[in-house]
Design an enzyme around this catalytic site. Structure first.
Site, PDB file in Angstrom:
ATOM      1  N   HIS A   1      15.349  25.465   2.196  1.00  0.00           N
ATOM      2  CA  HIS A   1      15.482  26.231   3.400  1.00  0.00           C
ATOM      3  C   HIS A   1      15.218  24.494   4.465  1.00  0.00           C
ATOM      4  CE1 HIS A   1      14.926  30.445   2.843  1.00  0.00           C
ATOM      5  NE2 HIS A   1      13.981  30.218   1.362  1.00  0.00           N
TER       6      HIS A   1
ATOM      7  N   GLU B   1      15.496  25.656   7.508  1.00  0.00           N
ATOM      8  CA  GLU B   1      14.942  25.793   8.637  1.00  0.00           C
ATOM      9  C   GLU B   1      13.420  25.692   8.826  1.00  0.00           C
ATOM     10  OE1 GLU B   1      15.214  28.902   5.885  1.00  0.00           O
ATOM     11  OE2 GLU B   1      16.847  27.730   6.322  1.00  0.00           O
TER      12      GLU B   1
ATOM     13  N   CYS C   1      19.426  29.659   0.251  1.00  0.00           N
ATOM     14  CA  CYS C   1      18.642  30.752  -1.092  1.00  0.00           C
ATOM     15  C   CYS C   1      18.426  31.677  -2.333  1.00  0.00           C
ATOM     16  CB  CYS C   1      16.819  31.132  -0.840  1.00  0.00           C
ATOM     17  SG  CYS C   1      15.443  31.251  -1.523  1.00  0.00           S
TER      18      CYS C   1
END
Length: 637
Positions: free
Chosen positions: A602, A604, A517
Site C-alpha cells: 500500500h 498510500e 493489493c
C-alpha cells in the site's frame, strides 16, 4: 460557585434525579473545569435526525449530548447485531461550569459494594476466540486487525444514584491521562467512565482524531523507565498503532478537504497502564452530524478494514455491544455562527441500570502475532481502573523523559513524510499529471480515500466509485483498481467476480491502470501467475524491498501473495511483464506491463516511506507504455 450552578447541582443530587451529565473535559473546557448539564432525552432514529438549534453569534453554548450505540453503524450499511440499544440525545436545557474542587466538595462518597463479580468469558474462553480470529479471519485475508470484547459483570449492593456519583468521584480523584471523565444519567441508565480516547472533535473548522493503541500494563510496583523503553521497542505494539493510524487517515480523507496531517507519536500515561498515540488534524466544512456518521466507528475499538471488521464482530459477538465502542458526542455552537463538536469513545465505561447491574466491556486488538493469553490479560488491565477500588497509589510518569521522547520520535524515522506534512507542504503537482482524470474503484477498503488524497496532491482529478456502483471507464485517463478484503480466487463472491471481469476488460482494452493489493492479486491470476495463502499474513508490516531496482520501505496488508520464479514474463496477448519479487521466496511485490502496473503493498499507507513518488512512477509507466492504438471506447462495468 454561582447560584445557578449550585441550584443545578442540588437537582442532580436528588434521590431520583432528572437526566443530567457531569463532564470533565480538560482539553476542551480547560483544566480544572467541569460541564454541568441538565436536559431532556429523546431517541432519534438516525444521526441526521438529531435536532440542533441554529448556531448563534455571541457566547459559545452546548446544545446536545448524544450517546451513540455500536449498532448505529448499521446506518452505514455495515453488519451489526441489533441489540435494540437506542440512539440517545440529551437536548441541553440548562448548563453551567464549576471547578473540580467545588465538584469534589459536593459529590457523595458512599461505600460501593460489588457482588457476583465475573467476566462473561473466562481468560481461557477469550483466548480461544482470539486464536480463532487469528486463524480464521486474519489468516483468511478478512482484515489486518480486529477488536473482540469481553464484559465484566457485577451488581452494586443497595444501589442508589449516590453510588454512581461516588464512583464518578473516585475516577475524578484518581484517574489521569483521560480525555473525558464523565457521568451521564439518562433516566433509565447511568454511564460512568474515564475514556482515554477522543473520537473526533471539531473547532473552528479543524477536525482532530486521536488514534491510540499499544498497551503497557503497569506491574504491581508501578511503571519503570526500563519497561517503558522495552514497550516502545516492541514491534507488535508499534504495528498496532500504525494500523489504526492508517484506518483513521482513511476516515479523515473522507471528511477533510486535504485529508489528515499526522502529529506524534506520544506516550499516554494513565493510572494502571500506558498507551502510544498520534493525533490527526484536517480542515473540514461538513455538518457535524455527517462527520459523526462518516466516522462510525473508531478502528481502535473495531478493527480494519472497518467494513470487514463489522462482519467479524457480528460473527464472534452474537449478543451485541450495546454502547461499548460507541461514542458520547457533545455538539454546540461556537459563538461565531458555526458548530463545535467534541466526542469520546465509550471505552473504560460502566453501564449501570437502575437496579445496580453493572456492565464494563473491554477489548484487545488482535493482530497476526497476538498471543491469546496475553490479549486476555490486556483486556483485564483495561478494566482494572473501573473494577477495583482504584488504589490510591502515586504512579511515576515518563512521557517527558528524554530517552522516551527519543524512542517515540524514532518511530517516525521510516514512515510516510506525506502524512506528517500539512496540506500546503503536500502539494507536489507534476506537469504530466496536471488535470488528468482518474477513476478509483473501491473494493470495500477506504484506503482508496487516502490514495485519492495522494493523487490530488500530484495534480490529478480524482473520482471514487464503489465496485457495486454503476460506472464506466470512459472519460478517464487512468483507472486505479483498489484494495479490499477477501480471497482473490473466490469468484463466487460478487465483488471478486467483478474485479476479475473489470481487470480483464482493462487488459483487453489496453487502458492504463494501476491495481493495488487485492486487485493486484486478481491481476496476477489473470496473467497466469500462481497465488498462495501466506503461512503468516502480512497485516500492517513494513518491509524493505527491491522495487524494480530501487530500495523502498513499503507497508503490506495481505494474506495472499502471487509467486514467480522469474523477473520477466512474456504473455500471449499481453506482452512483456516485469516482476518485482522477493528473490528467495518468489513473492511478487509489483508488476509492470503494457498500459498497467500493480503493487501488492500500500503506497498510500503510513508505513510506506515514499508513497506518492512510488504511485507517480507506476502511473507514469502505465501511461507511457500504453499502445498508441489502444481501444478507449468500450465501457467498464
Amino acid at each position: 460557585m454561582s447560584q445557578a450552578a449550585a441550584r443545578l447541582m442540588e437537582r442532580i443530587l436528588q434521590p431520583v434525579p432528572e437526566p443530567f451529565a457531569l463532564l470533565y473535559r480538560p482539553e476542551s473546557s480547560g483544566p480544572g473545569l467541569l460541564n454541568v448539564l441538565i436536559g431532556e432525552m429523546s431517541q432519534p432514529q438516525v444521526l441526521a435526525d438529531i435536532d440542533l438549534p441554529a448556531p448563534s453569534i455571541g457566547a459559545p453554548r452546548l446544545d446536545v449530548l448524544t450517546l451513540i450505540p455500536y449498532c448505529q453503524i448499521a446506518e452505514r450499511g455495515f453488519a451489526a447485531v441489533d441489540d435494540q440499544s437506542p440512539l440517545l440525545a440529551m437536548n441541553i436545557t440548562e448548563q453551567q461550569t464549576i471547578s473540580i474542587e467545588q465538584m469534589l466538595a459536593l459529590l457523595p462518597n458512599v461505600p460501593i459494594q460489588l457482588n457476583n463479580e465475573r467476566f462473561d468469558l473466562s481468560d481461557a474462553s477469550y483466548a480461544e476466540i482470539v486464536s480463532q480470529v487469528i486463524a480464521n479471519e486474519i489468516g483468511s485475508g478478512e482484515g489486518a486487525n480486529f477488536v473482540i470484547k469481553r464484559t465484566f459483570l457485577a451488581e452494586i449492593s443497595e444501589y442508589q444514584p449516590a453510588s454512581a456519583l461516588s464512583f464518578f468521584r473516585h475516577l475524578l480523584e484518581r484517574e489521569k491521562g483521560v480525555y473525558w471523565t464523565f457521568i451521564i444519567h439518562t433516566g433509565s441508565r447511568t454511564f460512568v467512565g474515564a475514556s482515554p480516547e477522543r473520537h473526533i472533535s471539531v473547532k473552528d473548522g479543524l477536525a482532530v482524531m486521536n488514534p491510540i493503541s499499544g498497551t503497557y500494563r503497569y506491574p504491581p510496583a508501578g511503571p519503570s523507565l526500563t519497561e517503558v523503553m522495552d514497550f516502545l521497542a516492541d514491534r507488535k505494539e508499534a504495528d498496532e498503532l500504525y494500523m489504526v493510524v492508517d484506518e483513521e487517515l482513511k476516515m479523515m480523507a473522507r471528511i477533510c478537504e486535504d485529508g489528515g496531517h499526522v502529529l506524534g507519536p506520544y506516550l499516554k500515561e494513565m493510572t494502571h497502564l500506558a498507551h502510544t498515540e498520534y493525533f490527526i488534524e484536517g480542515r473540514t466544512r461538513r455538518d457535524v452530524r455527517e462527520i459523526l456518521h462518516e466516522t462510525l466507528f473508531a478502528p481502535t475499538v473495531t478493527g480494519s478494514p472497518l467494513e470487514s471488521a463489522c462482519r467479524v464482530i457480528e460473527r464472534y459477538e452474537p449478543q451485541g455491544r450495546a454502547y461499548y465502542s460507541g461514542m458520547a458526542a457533545l455538539i454546540g455552537s461556537d459563538g461565531k455562527g458555526g458548530r463545535s463538536l467534541d466526542s469520546a469513545i465509550l471505552i473504560r465505561t460502566a453501564d449501570i441500570d437502575n437496579c445496580g447491574q453493572v456492565r464494563i466491556s473491554v477489548g484487545s486488538t488482535i493482530v497476526r502475532h497476538s498471543e491469546p493469553l496475553t490479549e486476555a490479560a490486556e483486556s483485564r488491565a483495561k478494566a482494572a481502573g473501573l473494577i477495583a477500588a482504584l488504589k490510591n497509589q502515586a504512579a511515576s510518569r515518563f512521557g517527558d523523559h528524554l530517552q522516551v521522547r527519543a524512542a517515540l520520535a524514532s518511530r517516525n524515522a521510516y514512515v510516510s513524510d506525506f502524512w506528517l506534512m500539512n496540506s500546503q507542504q503536500r502539494q507536489q503537482t507534476q506537469s504530466d499529471f496536471s488535470g488528468r482524470q482518474v477513476l478509483i474503484v473501491d473494493a470495500e477498503d477506504t484506503f482508496t480515500s487516502m490514495i485519492a488524497k495522494q493523487l490530488r496532491a500530484l495534480g490529478l482529478v480524482v473520482t471514487v466509485r464503489s465496485f457495486s456502483d454503476e460506472y464506466s471507464f470512459d472519460g478517464y485517463d487512468l483507472v486505479i483498481m483498489g484494495p479490499g478484503p477477501g480471497n482473490p480466487s473466490d469468484v463466487q463472491l460478487p465483488k471478486i467476480d467483478h474485479l476479475h471481469v473489470a481487470i480483464r476488460s482493462l487488459l483487453n482494452q489496453q487502458r492504463p491502470f494501476l491495481a493495488v493489493c487485492l486487485s493486484h492479486q486478481v491481476l496476477s491470476l489473470c496473467l497466469g501467475l500462481e497465488l498462495q495463502r501466506k503461512a503468516i499474513p502480512n497485516q500492517g508490516v513494513q518491509k524493505q524491498i527491491d522495487l524494480f531496482g530501487n530500495a523502498e520501505r513499503v507497508g503490506f496488508y495481505n494474506t495472499f501473495a502471487a509467486r514467480s520464479s522469474s523477473d520477466r514474463l512474456d504473455i500471449d496477448g499481453i506482452g512483456t511483464v516485469e516482476i518485482s519479487r522477493d528473490s528467495e521466496t518468489g513473492e511478487v511485490h509489483a508488476l509492470r506491463g503494457p498500459a498497467f502496473a500493480s503493487m501488492q503493498f500500500h503506497a498510500e499507507s503510513l508505513l510506506t516511506q515514499e508513497g506518492p513518488r512510488i504511485i507517480a512512477d507506476l502511473l507514469r509507466h502505465a501511461l507511457i507504455h500504453t499502445p498508441v492504438d489502444s481501444s478507449v471506447s468500450a465501457a467498464g462495468r
